[in-house]
Design an enzyme around this catalytic site. Sequence first.
Site, PDB file in Angstrom:
ATOM      1  N   PRO A  72       2.586  -3.987  -1.090  1.00  0.00           N
ATOM      2  CA  PRO A  72       2.446  -5.204  -0.278  1.00  0.00           C
ATOM      3  C   PRO A  72       3.145  -6.388  -0.945  1.00  0.00           C
ATOM      4  O   PRO A  72       2.905  -6.674  -2.117  1.00  0.00           O
ATOM      5  CB  PRO A  72       0.931  -5.429  -0.237  1.00  0.00           C
ATOM      6  N   GLU A  73       4.033  -7.010  -0.218  1.00  0.00           N
ATOM      7  CA  GLU A  73       4.760  -8.176  -0.723  1.00  0.00           C
ATOM      8  C   GLU A  73       4.165  -9.435  -0.073  1.00  0.00           C
ATOM      9  O   GLU A  73       3.287  -9.340   0.772  1.00  0.00           O
ATOM     10  CB  GLU A  73       6.247  -8.047  -0.381  1.00  0.00           C
ATOM     11  N   HIS A 112     -11.116   6.304   0.457  1.00  0.00           N
ATOM     12  CA  HIS A 112     -10.453   5.189  -0.233  1.00  0.00           C
ATOM     13  C   HIS A 112     -10.862   3.813   0.296  1.00  0.00           C
ATOM     14  O   HIS A 112     -10.242   2.826  -0.061  1.00  0.00           O
ATOM     15  CB  HIS A 112      -8.925   5.307  -0.215  1.00  0.00           C
ATOM     16  N   ARG A 119      -4.481   4.150  -4.457  1.00  0.00           N
ATOM     17  CA  ARG A 119      -4.073   4.246  -5.872  1.00  0.00           C
ATOM     18  C   ARG A 119      -4.864   3.324  -6.788  1.00  0.00           C
ATOM     19  O   ARG A 119      -4.723   3.378  -8.008  1.00  0.00           O
ATOM     20  CB  ARG A 119      -2.560   3.994  -5.995  1.00  0.00           C
ATOM     21  N   LYS A 168      21.209 -21.333 -19.156  1.00  0.00           N
ATOM     22  CA  LYS A 168      20.562 -20.028 -19.282  1.00  0.00           C
ATOM     23  C   LYS A 168      21.518 -18.915 -18.875  1.00  0.00           C
ATOM     24  O   LYS A 168      22.301 -19.063 -17.956  1.00  0.00           O
ATOM     25  CB  LYS A 168      19.313 -19.967 -18.395  1.00  0.00           C
TER      26      LYS A 168
END
Length: 271
Positions: A2-3, A91, A110, A152
């Site tokens: 999931p983003e 689950h 998971r 950088k």
Amino acid sequence: MPELPEVETTVSGLRQYVEKATITDTVFHRKNIRYPLDKRWINEMNGQKIVRVYRRAKIIVMQLENGYLLWHLGMTGSLRVSKKDEPKRQHDHIECQLDNGKILRFHDPRRFGYLKWFSDEKSMQASIAHYGIEPLSDAFNADYLYRLSRHKKQPIKNLIMKQEIVVGIGNIYACEALFSANIRPQTHCGKISKSRYQKLVTDIKSILQQAIEQGGTTISDFENADAKPGYFQQSLSVYGRTDKPCPQCATPIASITLGGRNSFYCPRCQK
Ligand SMILES: [Zn+2]
């Protein structure tokens, strides 16, 4: 995994079912998921109204009358609302019965996701204080990235994926936004001009926004526990497309490992 757009979609989907509802009964079906689930939290949660639900980074924050629940979906987690008579699935590790007849269920095969309880705002805020700014906020702009990146040598992709700088830009979105902005993922961030940062910031915001809007189309199915968020449906230009033709110029897409992550780009379109 999931983003940010999926988490945002989850929050807006949950809101209509859980905000202003009271938790009447809570069950932890396990002693732990990523972190231990303390049974004492159940007494704190039960009888409390869910005042507000919002997202910070990829965390779903539920403000109760007496504290805060912080949910993280980890790799495979989901937080959904079911009807009272819908059986628990394998689950489903946490269930909160609500006074409106719905059940809030945390599902995670998971178990990289977590739930944390905080009884006061100060400790809750301290736990998320390390997060950088939100990519969809006005604070995330070209000036911010330009200023941070001077002198950088870090690859630009690593910079925009650094959670202490800006949260929630996962690997897929980083690759796709850099393609859209014509910037190679390995380009040293200190060498990028402000105008190119301007384009990159605009593209990041629009890609995330688009994913949220597509995810939003599944909200009507929100009670269906199997509803998948929309970002899977998004067409990808470079991500996972090694050796396939660039959608702009047909050059084969190249890949490189940066910061331990697979990174995809068009060697012709991206400089
Ligand atoms: Zn190309």
